[in-house]
Each structure stands twice: as structure tokens, then as C-alpha cells.
Design a protein around this motif. Structure first.
Motif, PDB file in Angstrom:
ATOM      1  N   PRO A   1       0.817  -1.231   0.000  1.00  0.00           N
ATOM      2  CA  PRO A   1       0.000   0.000   0.000  1.00  0.00           C
ATOM      3  C   PRO A   1       0.844   1.271   0.000  1.00  0.00           C
ATOM      4  O   PRO A   1       0.334   2.338  -0.319  1.00  0.00           O
TER       5      PRO A   1
ATOM      6  N   THR B   1       0.387   2.454  -8.222  1.00  0.00           N
ATOM      7  CA  THR B   1      -0.190   1.147  -7.900  1.00  0.00           C
ATOM      8  C   THR B   1       0.295   0.072  -8.875  1.00  0.00           C
ATOM      9  O   THR B   1       0.310  -1.102  -8.523  1.00  0.00           O
TER      10      THR B   1
ATOM     11  N   HIS C   1      -5.759  -3.778  -3.917  1.00  0.00           N
ATOM     12  CA  HIS C   1      -5.516  -3.164  -2.617  1.00  0.00           C
ATOM     13  C   HIS C   1      -6.718  -3.305  -1.698  1.00  0.00           C
ATOM     14  O   HIS C   1      -6.596  -3.287  -0.483  1.00  0.00           O
TER      15      HIS C   1
ATOM     16  N   ASP D   1      -8.932  -1.877  -7.895  1.00  0.00           N
ATOM     17  CA  ASP D   1     -10.220  -2.269  -7.291  1.00  0.00           C
ATOM     18  C   ASP D   1     -11.095  -2.962  -8.341  1.00  0.00           C
ATOM     19  O   ASP D   1     -12.028  -3.692  -7.975  1.00  0.00           O
TER      20      ASP D   1
END
Lengths: 473, 473
Positions: free
Chosen positions: A163, A168, A201, A425
Motif C-alpha cells: 500500500p 499502484t 488493494h 479495485d
């Protein structure tokens, strides 16, 4: 005489300054027109609605993928381009079969968990597979545990995405080896199967699929591979702390089939001055099957189509040939990208620039480039033109998977870099759906791509206007 | 002698260079620590979950607003700050009453449409209000139509937010006068009521409320004001083209009550070197009642609380006094912001910097500043420290409503500027809910705020290290 020379020098300086100013102004206006057209009369969102909601997931070799080929070709034909064609390519065909089923068993208790087969995985036996679980944090742990502790077990790869990494994609890159090679590596130690923590994540119930490979592993040594939702990965890990000998059961009926023919979809506006210099803008038409592939990579597809439409609508006739390429089979084979590059090479085509959008339809933050220092310096000289659109990020490193095979000494490759915080996501999961794409963000991305293409088309990559003398070879 | 002087000069240059380098390095490490703490062990998302899902919408004067006061005070107390207190403030109390109801009637046909009362509006008569509709594109159209065409009608303000503006707050600013002053202005021409197109780019069924004012208008001349969803605004407009004499009906039972007491919630870490120099970081605790106020401004509240927690957790003892202020009543009165500034002035407190987060919990893009040129130059000298976090935007102009009243000659005001493209999809509507906030984006925002506060605390605003001599007065 001396005075005259000084005056002449001043005049030249003045005129050069004026020309420079006028170029800057023209470019600034051109970009404004492209953004306005995309935001006020854009087509990208409507195309994406159709691709996502009327067609849906577009796994290579599926009927949906062929429907997407047909639809996007028809839409390109409506734009009045100079040419639109299909480029045949053989693609792998893998089918998921029935919905996967899995549970964790401790003593008499069973708890259902959410899994999906990884793309390319073999099925479990028809009645499923049940075994003890060994949790590891990565491929490198396998040697440490050795055959003794791995044989007959299901290896559970549970290293989470970091994280603390701001990019990302870097966090993804740090974990994806578990998904891609986990089964091949664990099989070498006699594992019965593998399950891999979803690459996301977010802690939620959605498993994320993605490609995997058995490498050179003989057919009879292959083991089934699934992704488990992050929430269930956390659950399984916590249960393993209580009961090392718990059992994991899963059942999958996925299957690999013979290759089938599919197509890259290509459209072009032929260049008015240098028709032999080709600029490619593209995304990939195939997607995974769990969601509708709106972010990955419906967004890139419609943004790339929109680039050519914006040129047409704003009346920009490109000097170089501008091609949109909707690649087939990025997700599980890259056959479309490889085929396009192969044909281009066979035909002796000269590609000077390729730009891919394959990082989601979020607010555009900038671009990454695979380019020489001189080329990158030139691109950076355009940076201020993008500031009004809050596009600040210009960096070396990485472009797009589909355009990668075009790489040779000269070509500049680039990738659109949208905001990446939410991307994973949705990536490869049932949550990759049209409603997760924001219309404005999608349209801003299309305009940002069109703007860069406009500048590359106008100046090429060795124009004296833009490359400082000391950087030219 | 001359040689010695040269050597001395070189030494000084070397040492200065070294000191500079070491400051840069320390700052860079401090920022990394703040981001790591927020992303790896953040508290903001959990706080927001409670505020949104356990408490919900927090309209000034409501029980929920008081629950939020109690909760946030208790949470600040758990952080082990030097002081935590409530600052009393009288706030307006307005209640929505029963769900609003509205329809469009053409001939015998009625079609229900989605409206909500604007905050501060009076009710319609108990049986509702039915009248013909006059569509206008803004306040300036009223004089043109005049009393003759307006009297007895419902004025429908339908100017949409401009999609071509990249900064969505600018598009909002270009339309908000319709909502805020539409009723007061239309009443002067004898209108029976007003309905206002919702301030959102998105075409959907959710109406967006927000504050309105009757100005000096006497009570008996006030008319009810509602927001209509963008989808229904489009519908109504298209129906008016077919049937100018259609009727619009609406019923609302909202009510203004006497002021009630509420509170700003304040916590502070007292400065170790300059306790009398105060830095404020804040957001507003109240919200509208339709959603749960997660973006507006739950996000700003928990990010501000997180700034102080990050200081504590990373072991940074601020030199100046660092205060978190959770303002009450930003939405419909700004009483909390005004009260805080008034008390500060009465006490002769010296505020050097205030930073507000009130633009949603999206990916942080940078800051806007209300500062002198010299102060702004100093802030910009820190810009490179933020680049690893993709925070690029540093601009003059605007900060936050609640901290505005603190403005005097010296203080620097700033606003966090998150990505704004999705903000007005949620703003003041039932869609402003916790699930629309991304954990990483929220946490990045908190760390970005903490980083700026760290730099301001360390260097103040006139440190010789940062202000070029020529910019100092």
C-alpha cells in the motif's frame, strides 16, 4: 555595415520569436479545440456504454469478442476514415465453464470462499480437489519449504500488494509473479494446486482473475490455479494460524481449447504529407469475462477511436498516417500485438510513434515514454501545453503491452497514465463495469491522447523547432 | 590573504550546500514517513466509516450533528493531544420534513420527477403548489421576461454546469447563483416558486440540495425553492418545448426553526518553540442530510484529524501550535468558521497558516493558496518534495470557506485540491456516501496535508532558508 548586421540580427530574432509565439498559440488553440470537442460532443462514453452493456466481457475466442470486432469496425466505418480493415490473428481460447466453488474446512465446519479460475488454468477433477494448505509469501519461499512440505498440498500465495507505493502498477508488478508463475513453480515441488491472493488493494469479496502460464511443464504435471478474494485470503490466513491442518476444497471446470481465428480492428487517416510515417493509437478489444471490461480496456478502445474522430471533427488533417489499432488478445496471449508488429515488419512499414491506453479510464495524469533522451526532451518541451488540463506527469519508462512488439531503434512508444489509485479495485474482476467509469474522466483521457498525437504528427521527432541542437545526434 | 579569503568563501559555500542538502534530505524523509504512516497504518478511513455509516448525514442543528461532535471530540481525546475542547456556536436549524413530491402535468398525464427542497427554503402550501413553468438560463433572464411573464409562475432555472471547464469548481461557480439567489430574485417579479437544475455534470435521477437565501425579502414574499435532478430537468425542458402551458406540481414541508447551540470541535498539540504561532488544519463536521456526507466533508474532517495523529505517530513535535478545527455549519450559515475567527481575534491569537480540506476525498492533486507573492514563492520552493506523491498543482487563489474569516494581512490560507472530476456527482446529493470514497485516495490526501503542515511548521513563513532575499520586504 556593422549597424546593419546588428539590425538584421535583431530582425531575425524578432521574427523567430514571433514564429515561435505563433506556433505556441496555434498549438494551444488546437489542444483547446480537441478538449472541447471531447467534453462537449464526445462519442467515447456512448461507445463504451455499448461495448460494456450491450456486448459485455470480451474474452479472446468468445462470441462476445467477435461481436466487439464487428461493432468497433462498423463504428470506425461510420467515421469516414480513409481505410478500415480487419487483421486476422489466431488466438487462444479458454473457457471458464461453470461458476467455481470453494470452501475452507476446519473440523466439521465449512465456510464458502470466493474464488475464480486464473485464465489458462486447467480444471480440478470433476469432483473437486481437497487438500491441506501451505501459505507462502512468494515464489522464493518454495525452495525453502521444499518438496517435503509442499507435496500434495495446495500452495496459497498470499503476498499482498504494497500500500505504500504511490504508483499502484509498481505494487501490482511486485506481486504478479505469484499469479503468472505460481502454479508452474509450485508444481515442481509436487503441489496439488495453487490459490493466489487477488491482486487488489481493496479488501473485498471479489476475486480477480488474470493470465497464468505453465511454462514448459508437461500436461500431466499441471495443477489448477485460482485467485481468491482479498477478504477470503485474509480469512484463510487467519484460520491457518488457528488450524494448520485445515482443508481447502475447490472445484473448477475451466478448459483450454484449440486456437481460433480472431482479428485486430484497424482504421486509418492517411497522412497528407508523409503518408509512410505511421502513428498508432490503440487499446485492446478483448477483456476478461468477469465484468464487462469497461476499464480494462474498453476505455482504451473508445479513447483510441475517439482520437481519430476528434481529428476529423476539429478538421485536423494529419501530415502523417494516423492509425487506430484495437488489439485482440492482450489479456492471455498478446497475439494481436505480436501479429500487428509482424505484419508491419513484413510490409516494411515505418512506425514513428505508438500510444496505448490500457491503464483504466480515470483522470489522465500524463504519459510514460519508452524513448531516447533526445526524443524525451522533445516531448517534455510540450509539457506546458498540457498544464491547463492538469496533465503534469511525463516520465521515462513503460508504454503498453500491445505496442511493445513494435519496438525498434527509432520508434517512440508511450502509455497514457491515468490516476491509478482505484484501478486495481476493478482490474480483472466482476467490479470492472461501466458504472465505475466517469464520463468526464474518460473524455479528458481521449483529449489528452489526441493532444499528444497532434503534437507528434505536427512536429515529428526530429524537427529543429523542438530539439535543442545539443541533443541532436 | 586573498587566497585565504577565497578558501574561506569556498568553505562557506560547501557548508551551506551541505546544510541545504541535509535539510532537503530530512524533509524528504519526513514526508515519506508521513505518507507511509497514512497508507500503512492510517486511521482516517475507519473514522470516516463511523462518521458516515454509524452517524450519517449531519445537518446543523440535528441530533446527528451533535452525535458527530461527541464522537469526534472523543476520538481526538484518544490521540493524547495537549488540549481538546468544544467551542459553542449558535447555528440555524432547518428541517426537511416529509419526502418531497413533484410531478409534471401535460393535459391529463402526470409524470413524477425527483426534487428536494433547497436548504433554507420555506414549505409549499400543505396541499402543494401547482403552476405553469417559465424556463430561464439564469438570474439575468428575469428582467428580460419581466413581471408580466413571471408572475404566478414557477421559474425553472436550467443553466447547466459547463462541461468544457477542466476545474469543475469553476463550472459550479458559474451556476450556483441560480440556487442561492434564484428564489429571492424571482420573487421580486411575483414568481410562485422556483425549481433549480441540480448542480451536477452527471445526468441522473438524484437531486442535489444546497444553501439558498431570501436575502432581505420579507417573510410574506418568500417562495419555495427546490432542486430537480438533471435527468428530470432535461425532461421538463424537453416537455416545455412541446407544451408551454404544462403545469408543475410540488409539495414540500421543510421548515426554519430558531437557532440552536452547537459546537466547533478543536484539538491541539502545543508548539514546542513558538506556542503562540498557530497553525490550523480543518474541515467541516456538518453536512447535508441526503447522503451521509462522506465526501462533503467527512473526508476533510477525518483527514484533518489524521494530520495531528500522523504527527504524533511519526514522533514529530511541532515547533508551532498545531490545531485541528472541525467547523460546524459550513453548509448553511458558516457560523462555525465565523465564530472561530471571532474568538481568535478576541483572544489576540496569532494564526500564521490555515489549511482546509473541503473538496472531497479524491486523489490529492495539490493546493490552492491565498497568500502574498513572497509567501507563495516560498511554498513553491517545496514543490519538488511532493513530486514522488504525484502532487503537482500549486496555484494562487482560493482556500476554504471555514478558514476564510481568519484572513488578515499576514496569515496564509490554503485548500487541499483533490481531483475534482467526480466531485459534483456526489456533492449535496443522496450519492454522497462512504462507498464513493476510496481508502487510498483519502489517505493520500491526509498525508499530503500533513506534509505541507510539516513544512510550514518547520520553516514558518519568513525563514531565510526559503525566501529569496529579493522577495523579502
Amino acid at each position: 555595415m556593422k549597424q546593419k548586421l546588428v539590425l538584421l540580427a535583431l530582425l531575425v530574432t524578432f521574427l523567430e520569436g514571433k514564429a515561435q509565439f505563433s506556433h505556441q498559440q496555434k498549438d494551444s488553440m488546437a489542444l483547446r479545440n480537441l478538449y472541447d470537442m471531447s467534453l462537449l460532443q464526445g462519442q467515447s462514453y456512448e461507445w463504451l456504454d455499448h461495448l460494456s452493456n450491450k456486448i459485455g466481457g470480451r474474452l479472446s475466442g468468445s462470441i462476445n469478442a467477435e461481436r466487439a470486432v464487428k461493432y468497433s469496425k462498423a463504428q470506425l466505418e461510420e467515421l469516414g476514415l480513409d481505410k478500415v480493415w480487419l487483421q486476422p490473428v489466431m488466438v487462444p481460447k479458454w473457457t471458464r465453464g461453470q461458476a467455481e466453488y470453494a470452501y475452507v474446512q476446519t473440523g466439521e465446519n465449512t465456510t464458502t470462499v470466493n474464488i475464480v479460475a486464473l485464465g489458462g488454468s486447467i480444471a480440478t477433477p470433476a469432483n473437486g480437489l481437497k487438500a491441506e494448505v501451505l501459505e507462502v509469501q512468494g515464489l522464493e519461499d518454495l525452495a525453502e519449504y521444499g518438496k517435503e512440505q509442499i507435496e500434495g498440498k495446495i500452495v496459497f500465495f498470499n503476498r499482498p500488494m504494497r500500500p505504500d507505493l504511490i504508483h499502484t502498477f509498481a505494487a501490482y508488478g511486485g506481486c504478479v509473479d505469484q499469479r503468472y508463475s505460481g502454479a508452474a513453480e509450485a508444481a515442481k515441488y509436487g503441489a496439488a494446486g495453487v490459490i493466489v491472493r487477488s491482486l487488489s488493494h481493496k479488501i473485498d469479496e471479489y476475486p480477480h482473475t488474470g493470465s497464468m502460464s505453465y511454462g514448459e511443464l508437461p500436461n500431466d504435471e499441471r495443477i489448477p490455479a485460482a485467485a481468491i478474494s482479498t477478504k477470503d485470503a485474509e480469512y484463510l490466513s487467519s484460520m491457518l494460524k488457528l488450524d494448520k491442518s485445515l482443508k481447502f476444497f475447490y472445484r473448477m471446470s475451466c478448459q483450454n481449447h484449440a486456437d481460433v481465428e480472431s482479428h485486430n480492428v484497424i482504421g486509418e487517416i492517411t497522412g497528407s504529407e508523409y503518408p509512410d510515417e505511421i502513428i498508432v493509437v490503440g487499446g485492446h478489444l478483448d477483456s476478461w469475462d468477469l465484468g464487462d471490461g469497461a476499464h480494462d480496456d474498453g476505455a482504451g478502445v473508445v479513447q483510441s477511436m475517439e482520437v481519430l474522430r476528434l481529428f476529423k471533427e476539429t478538421g485536423i488533417r494529419p501530415k502523417r498516417t494516423l492509425r487506430v489499432v484495437l488489439f485482440m488478445n492482450e489479456e492471455n496471449g498478446l497475439r494481436g500485438g505480436n501479429q500487428y508488429a509482424k505484419v508491419a515488419q513484413m510490409k516494411g512499414e515505418h512506425h514513428i510513434f505508438a500510444l496505448e491506453s490500457d491503464s483504466g479510464g480515470f483522470t489522465p495524469r500524463g504519459f510514460s515514454f519508452d524513448a531516447s533522451e533526445a526524443q524525451f526532451e522533445q516531448v517534455k518541451s510540450w509539457k506546458s501545453l498540457f498544464e491547463p488540463y492538469l496533465v503534469h506527469y511525463f516520465a521515462q519508462g513503460g508504454s503498453g503491452a500491445d505496442i511493445g512488439p513494435l519496438k525498434d531503434g527509432d520508434i517512440v512508444l508511450a502509455g497514457l497514465r491515468p490516476d491509478s489509485q482505484r484501478y486495481f479495485d476493478h482490474h480483472h474482476a466482476a467490479t470492472d463495469t461501466f458504472d465505475a467509469v466517469n464520463k468526464r474522466e474518460l473524455e479528458l483521457g481521449a483529449a489528452t491522447m489526441a493532444s499528444l498525437v497532434y503534437l507528434v504528427d505536427k512536429y515529428g521527432f526530429d524537427s529543429p523547432i523542438n530539439v535543442p541542437a545539443e541533443l541532436k545526434k
